[in-house]
Design a protein around this motif. Structure first.
Motif, PDB file in Angstrom:
ATOM      1  N   UNK A   1      94.842 -60.138  48.821  1.00 57.32           N
ATOM      2  CA  UNK A   1      94.432 -59.605  47.517  1.00 57.32           C
ATOM      3  C   UNK A   1      92.945 -59.834  47.275  1.00 57.32           C
ATOM      4  N   UNK A   2      92.457 -61.004  47.653  1.00 60.15           N
ATOM      5  CA  UNK A   2      91.036 -61.300  47.458  1.00 60.15           C
ATOM      6  C   UNK A   2      90.154 -60.399  48.317  1.00 60.15           C
ATOM      7  N   UNK A   3      90.598 -60.105  49.530  1.00 57.29           N
ATOM      8  CA  UNK A   3      89.834 -59.207  50.401  1.00 57.29           C
ATOM      9  C   UNK A   3      89.817 -57.799  49.822  1.00 57.29           C
ATOM     10  N   UNK A   4      90.969 -57.347  49.331  1.00 50.25           N
ATOM     11  CA  UNK A   4      91.038 -56.022  48.694  1.00 50.25           C
ATOM     12  C   UNK A   4      90.088 -55.967  47.502  1.00 50.25           C
ATOM     13  N   UNK A   5      90.106 -57.019  46.675  1.00 43.41           N
ATOM     14  CA  UNK A   5      89.228 -57.054  45.497  1.00 43.41           C
ATOM     15  C   UNK A   5      87.763 -57.031  45.905  1.00 43.41           C
ATOM     16  N   UNK A   6      87.432 -57.718  46.996  1.00 42.23           N
ATOM     17  CA  UNK A   6      86.048 -57.755  47.467  1.00 42.23           C
ATOM     18  C   UNK A   6      85.608 -56.386  47.971  1.00 42.23           C
ATOM     19  N   UNK A   7      86.469 -55.714  48.730  1.00 48.51           N
ATOM     20  CA  UNK A   7      86.152 -54.369  49.229  1.00 48.51           C
ATOM     21  C   UNK A   7      85.873 -53.440  48.059  1.00 48.51           C
ATOM     22  N   UNK A   8      86.721 -53.531  47.032  1.00 45.26           N
ATOM     23  CA  UNK A   8      86.547 -52.653  45.875  1.00 45.26           C
ATOM     24  C   UNK A   8      85.287 -53.005  45.098  1.00 45.26           C
ATOM     25  N   UNK A   9      85.080 -54.302  44.851  1.00 46.48           N
ATOM     26  CA  UNK A   9      83.927 -54.736  44.052  1.00 46.48           C
ATOM     27  C   UNK A   9      82.602 -54.377  44.720  1.00 46.48           C
ATOM     28  N   UNK A  10      82.561 -54.466  46.054  1.00 44.80           N
ATOM     29  CA  UNK A  10      81.331 -54.159  46.779  1.00 44.80           C
ATOM     30  C   UNK A  10      81.153 -52.666  47.027  1.00 44.80           C
ATOM     31  N   UNK A  11      82.204 -51.891  46.779  1.00 50.29           N
ATOM     32  CA  UNK A  11      82.102 -50.452  47.009  1.00 50.29           C
ATOM     33  C   UNK A  11      81.899 -50.091  48.469  1.00 50.29           C
ATOM     34  N   UNK A  12      82.481 -50.887  49.387  1.00 46.69           N
ATOM     35  CA  UNK A  12      82.268 -50.651  50.808  1.00 46.69           C
ATOM     36  C   UNK A  12      82.943 -49.350  51.253  1.00 46.69           C
ATOM     37  N   UNK A  13      82.226 -48.497  51.952  1.00 47.23           N
ATOM     38  CA  UNK A  13      82.802 -47.221  52.395  1.00 47.23           C
ATOM     39  C   UNK A  13      83.684 -47.404  53.623  1.00 47.23           C
ATOM     40  N   UNK A  14      84.368 -46.325  54.006  1.00 49.12           N
ATOM     41  CA  UNK A  14      85.179 -46.350  55.225  1.00 49.12           C
ATOM     42  C   UNK A  14      84.296 -46.685  56.418  1.00 49.12           C
TER      43      UNK A  14
END
Length: 301
Positions: free
Chosen positions: A10-23
């Motif tokens: 969950x924390x990794x998912x939140x980090x990906x979303x918060x940073x706006x990392x693209x595919x």
């Protein structure tokens, strides 16, 4: 499936979303372990779990990469992946929040204090503290123990966060390189329409908070100004606790959704000056509404 795997995932998912990392963004295990302040082993297990669920791709000898950007509300992503917390973890999370706002918990605390006070197993303790740390209202101290953020203990903190947003968000819409992608407009519009169709009454506090955060962060991210983007993400992290409490009164949400949709319409027509002014008025109305429900923002007695 271990609870600790879910927590880190969950924390990794939140980090990906918060940073706006693209595919295609590389996710080195050591980088994530450093960011989340955990060892590499649970990070590796969580990455493998997210790969199994299709959120990440894996390349031989290179590691894990994001399979797609995450634009949806965080609660929706977590639920879709089957990574929701247990009822015990969610219940204790809100009890800790209330106790903190009451002043019944010290700002500096030990894991043993939380484990004993709330009757948690080690896995539940890790899940609760993982969620709290991931949301930014507590962090592990160097060496030993934890510390809550001192910015979260008064109702005025929420109003102060809105006053900061009042200064920042309309200005972001006027940045020279501002561009809100059509796909982002469509995604934001769909969320608002779903809420107006009945979601306001049925959404959890998590879902309502994440919906608002994602909408406003999307507007600011389109400015391309990294200072604006970093600031709005930080303020959204620290206002979560009091934002939850404000959601006990949802009468204003239908009007908020309509205002959000109007801002999107103006931006779609490239009327950024009008959108910035309307957004300023929207935030001012929200500040006034929060002032009128000060009794709800106060901790329960």
């Amino acid at each position: 499936m271990k609870s600790t795997d879910n927590t880190i995932a969950r924390q990794i998912v939140a980090l990906i979303q918060a940073q706006g990392w693209p595919a295609g963004t590389h996710l080195p295990a050591q980088m994530l372990a450093d960011r989340l302040r955990v060892s590499r082993q649970p990070v590796g297990e969580a990455l493998a779990l997210l790969h199994e669920k299709g959120l990440l791709t894996r390349e031989r000898h290179r590691g894990f990469f994001t399979a797609r950007p995450l634009a949806e509300p965080l609660a929706d992503i977590v639920r879709g992946l089957g990574l929701e917390e247990t009822d015990v973890v969610t219940s204790v999370y809100f009890r800790i929040a209330d106790d903190l706002l009451r002043g019944e918990l010290p700002l500096a605390f030990s894991e043993q204090l939380i484990k004993t006070r709330y009757g948690l197993t080690s896995a539940q303790l890790n899940a609760v503290l993982g969620r709290i740390a991931g949301e930014g209202w507590a962090e592990r101290k160097p060496g030993y123990g934890w510390e809550f953020s001192s910015m979260l203990t008064t109702p005025d903190s929420l109003l102060q966060s809105y006053r900061l947003r009042l200064a920042l968000e309309p200005a972001a819409l006027l940045e020279p390189a501002y561009h809100l992608a059509p796909a982002v407009i469509a995604q934001c519009r769909a969320v608002e329409q779903q809420l107006l169709a009945g979601g306001i009454a049925t959404a959890s506090a998590d879902q309502l908070h994440d919906r608002g955060v994602r909408y406003h962060e999307s507007l600011v991210e389109a400015s391309g100004n990294r200072f604006f983007i970093d600031t709005i993400r930080r303020v959204n992290r620290v206002r979560r606790l009091l934002s939850y409490r404000s959601m006990q009164s949802r009468a204003r949400y239908a009007e908020h959704c309509k205002q959000h949709l109007h801002v999107l319409d103006l931006l779609e027509r490239e009327r950024n000056d009008d959108a910035a002014e309307f957004l300023r008025q929207h935030l001012q109305h929200t500040i006034a509404a929060l002032s009128s429900i000060d009794h709800i923002l106060q901790p329960p007695t």
